[in-house]
Design a protein around this motif. Structure first.
Motif, mmCIF file in Angstrom:
data_model
loop_
_atom_site.group_PDB
_atom_site.id
_atom_site.type_symbol
_atom_site.label_atom_id
_atom_site.label_comp_id
_atom_site.label_asym_id
_atom_site.label_seq_id
_atom_site.Cartn_x
_atom_site.Cartn_y
_atom_site.Cartn_z
ATOM 1 N N ALA A 181 0.794 -1.147 0.034
ATOM 2 C CA ALA A 181 -0.074 -0.036 0.099
ATOM 3 C C ALA A 181 0.942 1.263 -0.022
ATOM 4 N N ASN A 182 1.955 1.119 0.429
ATOM 5 C CA ASN A 182 3.041 2.318 0.310
ATOM 6 C C ASN A 182 4.457 1.917 -0.341
ATOM 7 N N PRO A 183 4.495 2.186 -1.635
ATOM 8 C CA PRO A 183 5.434 2.011 -2.263
ATOM 9 C C PRO A 183 6.915 2.615 -1.837
ATOM 10 N N ASN A 184 6.499 3.690 -1.179
ATOM 11 C CA ASN A 184 7.921 4.652 -0.851
ATOM 12 C C ASN A 184 8.725 3.891 0.273
ATOM 13 N N ILE A 185 8.156 2.893 0.836
ATOM 14 C CA ILE A 185 8.695 2.126 2.331
ATOM 15 C C ILE A 185 9.568 0.844 1.481
ATOM 16 N N ASP A 186 10.788 0.819 1.762
ATOM 17 C CA ASP A 186 11.783 -0.347 1.385
ATOM 18 C C ASP A 186 11.498 -1.346 2.474
ATOM 19 N N ALA A 187 10.796 -2.627 1.882
ATOM 20 C CA ALA A 187 10.159 -3.264 2.886
ATOM 21 C C ALA A 187 11.663 -4.220 3.283
ATOM 22 N N ALA A 188 12.522 -4.536 2.272
ATOM 23 C CA ALA A 188 13.874 -5.202 2.750
ATOM 24 C C ALA A 188 14.679 -4.574 3.799
ATOM 25 N N MET A 189 14.674 -3.026 3.700
ATOM 26 C CA MET A 189 15.278 -2.188 4.725
ATOM 27 C C MET A 189 14.558 -2.365 6.155
ATOM 28 N N VAL A 190 13.354 -2.429 6.120
ATOM 29 C CA VAL A 190 12.595 -2.528 7.486
ATOM 30 C C VAL A 190 12.873 -3.883 8.022
ATOM 31 N N ILE A 246 13.698 6.948 7.200
ATOM 32 C CA ILE A 246 12.816 6.360 6.233
ATOM 33 C C ILE A 246 11.799 7.277 5.960
ATOM 34 N N GLU A 247 11.519 7.845 4.654
ATOM 35 C CA GLU A 247 10.470 8.677 4.349
ATOM 36 C C GLU A 247 9.305 7.957 3.869
ATOM 37 N N THR A 248 8.203 8.109 4.675
ATOM 38 C CA THR A 248 7.068 7.333 4.372
ATOM 39 C C THR A 248 6.079 8.064 3.431
ATOM 40 N N GLY A 249 6.481 9.158 2.734
ATOM 41 C CA GLY A 249 5.720 9.943 1.833
ATOM 42 C C GLY A 249 4.776 10.774 2.275
ATOM 43 N N THR A 250 3.776 11.071 1.363
ATOM 44 C CA THR A 250 2.843 11.918 1.741
ATOM 45 C C THR A 250 1.208 11.707 1.223
ATOM 46 N N ASP A 251 1.160 10.235 0.625
ATOM 47 C CA ASP A 251 -0.169 9.815 0.288
ATOM 48 C C ASP A 251 -0.606 8.736 1.624
ATOM 49 N N SER A 252 -1.606 9.449 2.065
ATOM 50 C CA SER A 252 -2.254 8.725 3.345
ATOM 51 C C SER A 252 -2.776 7.407 2.948
ATOM 52 N N TYR A 253 -2.596 6.393 3.687
ATOM 53 C CA TYR A 253 -2.813 5.005 3.483
ATOM 54 C C TYR A 253 -4.254 4.710 4.289
ATOM 55 N N ARG A 254 -4.236 5.453 5.309
ATOM 56 C CA ARG A 254 -5.738 5.391 5.956
ATOM 57 C C ARG A 254 -6.669 6.116 5.323
ATOM 58 N N LEU A 255 -6.312 7.324 4.651
ATOM 59 C CA LEU A 255 -7.340 8.022 3.729
ATOM 60 C C LEU A 255 -7.809 7.275 2.610
ATOM 61 N N ALA A 256 -6.727 6.438 1.929
ATOM 62 C CA ALA A 256 -6.916 5.747 0.656
ATOM 63 C C ALA A 256 -7.972 4.630 0.991
ATOM 64 N N THR A 257 -7.540 3.892 2.162
ATOM 65 C CA THR A 257 -8.536 2.946 2.653
ATOM 66 C C THR A 257 -9.769 3.149 2.640
ATOM 67 N N THR A 258 -10.097 4.242 3.659
ATOM 68 C CA THR A 258 -11.252 4.927 3.789
ATOM 69 C C THR A 258 -12.094 5.273 2.541
ATOM 70 N N ARG A 259 -11.381 5.610 1.765
ATOM 71 C CA ARG A 259 -12.168 6.173 0.235
ATOM 72 C C ARG A 259 -12.523 4.730 -0.602
ATOM 73 N N ALA A 260 -11.559 3.855 -0.587
ATOM 74 C CA ALA A 260 -11.980 2.789 -1.294
ATOM 75 C C ALA A 260 -13.128 1.824 -0.458
ATOM 76 N N ARG A 261 -13.131 1.902 0.978
ATOM 77 C CA ARG A 261 -14.305 1.210 1.547
ATOM 78 C C ARG A 261 -15.550 2.074 1.155
#
Length: 265
Positions: free
Chosen positions: A90-99, A242-257
């Motif tokens: 849901a957030n491609p800005n975050i490098d899963a391998a790094m985390v 780690i820069e998680t970006g500006t696009d809210s995952y919670r907001l996107a999830t709420t809109r999709a729902r």
């Protein structure tokens, strides 16, 4: 009280003796699991050594689990968040391998800092809590605190002449997680007190922060430019960002729902 040792005990008497011994020796896991493990050992024709090792390993594993639970509780996390539940897709800005590399806690062992920077709803607090939980499970002492709560506590401690004691308490934990840094403007006194905590921990114990402001915007929180620069230096030198970006995952999830509900209504 000693336990009389006898040969040829009945199964019932042997069970009672084991139960009593486990109580005296404080072996709750062996006490609760030995009937089932004994049955398995008999069925699989385990050796005496094999059976004994199963009992002792069960006790060790359960003690390790209980210690982890105590450390997680002592950290004071506001909610349960894990890496397993984090949606990296849901957030491609975050490098899963790094985390996942950070989850191995080598940076905590070295006393390095971690900064999670991004807008609200992008997952930075989730990652902060999840990585803090991983650290607690790995045996590190962890403390989670909101930036505002920490500063208020420091101000109160200074007023009550307990500042040295309070700073030392925050200095002892292996990982200090400071959440929501940047949500409020700090006066010079509050900023200086926070700086003292960071200085106490510098190159000794790790600090992880989550902030909704980029470093360039921290002058809104720390109004003294020199102090702001010094704090940024303390929180970034040799550490991970780690820069998680500006696009809210919670907001996107709420809109999709909401869109899904409209489509099905």
């Amino acid at each position: 009280m000693s336990i009389p040792r006898q040969r040829g005990l009945t199964e019932q008497a042997a069970t009672a003796a084991i139960d009593h011994a486990c109580r005296m020796l404080r072996l709750p896991t062996i006490r609760s699991q030995f009937p089932e493990l004994a049955e398995t050992a008999g069925r699989e024709q385990m050796s005496y050594l094999g059976f004994l090792s199963e009992l002792l390993l069960a006790e060790c594993d359960d003690r390790a689990r209980r210690r982890s639970e105590r450390r997680i509780k002592a950290a004071g996390f506001p909610r349960d968040k894990s890496l397993r539940k984090f949606d990296f897709d849901a957030n491609p800005n975050i490098d899963a391998a790094m985390v996942h590399t950070l989850a191995k806690c080598e940076w905590i062992k070295k006393g390095l800092p971690l900064c999670l920077i991004g807008d609200s709803g992008t997952g930075k607090s989730h990652l902060l809590i999840a990585l803090g939980t991983e650290a607690a499970m790995a045996g590190y002492r962890v403390k989670y605190v909101l930036a505002t709560k920490l500063v208020n506590e420091l101000v109160e401690a200074a007023d009550e002449k307990q500042l040295t004691k309070t700073i030392a308490r925050y200095g002892r934990v292996d990982l200090l997680c400071i959440d929501e840094l940047g949500y409020m403007e700090l006066d010079r006194r509050g900023a200086e007190l926070l700086f003292q905590v960071l200085t106490e921990r510098e190159e000794k114990n790790s600090v992880a922060i989550a902030s909704n402001e980029s470093f360039s915007g921290w002058t809104k929180t720390f109004t003294d430019p020199r102090l702001c620069a010094a704090i940024v230096d303390r929180l970034t030198f040799g550490g991970n960002i780690i820069e998680t970006g500006t696009d809210s995952y919670r907001l996107a999830t709420t809109r999709a729902r909401a869109e899904q509900q409209l489509a099905t209504s």
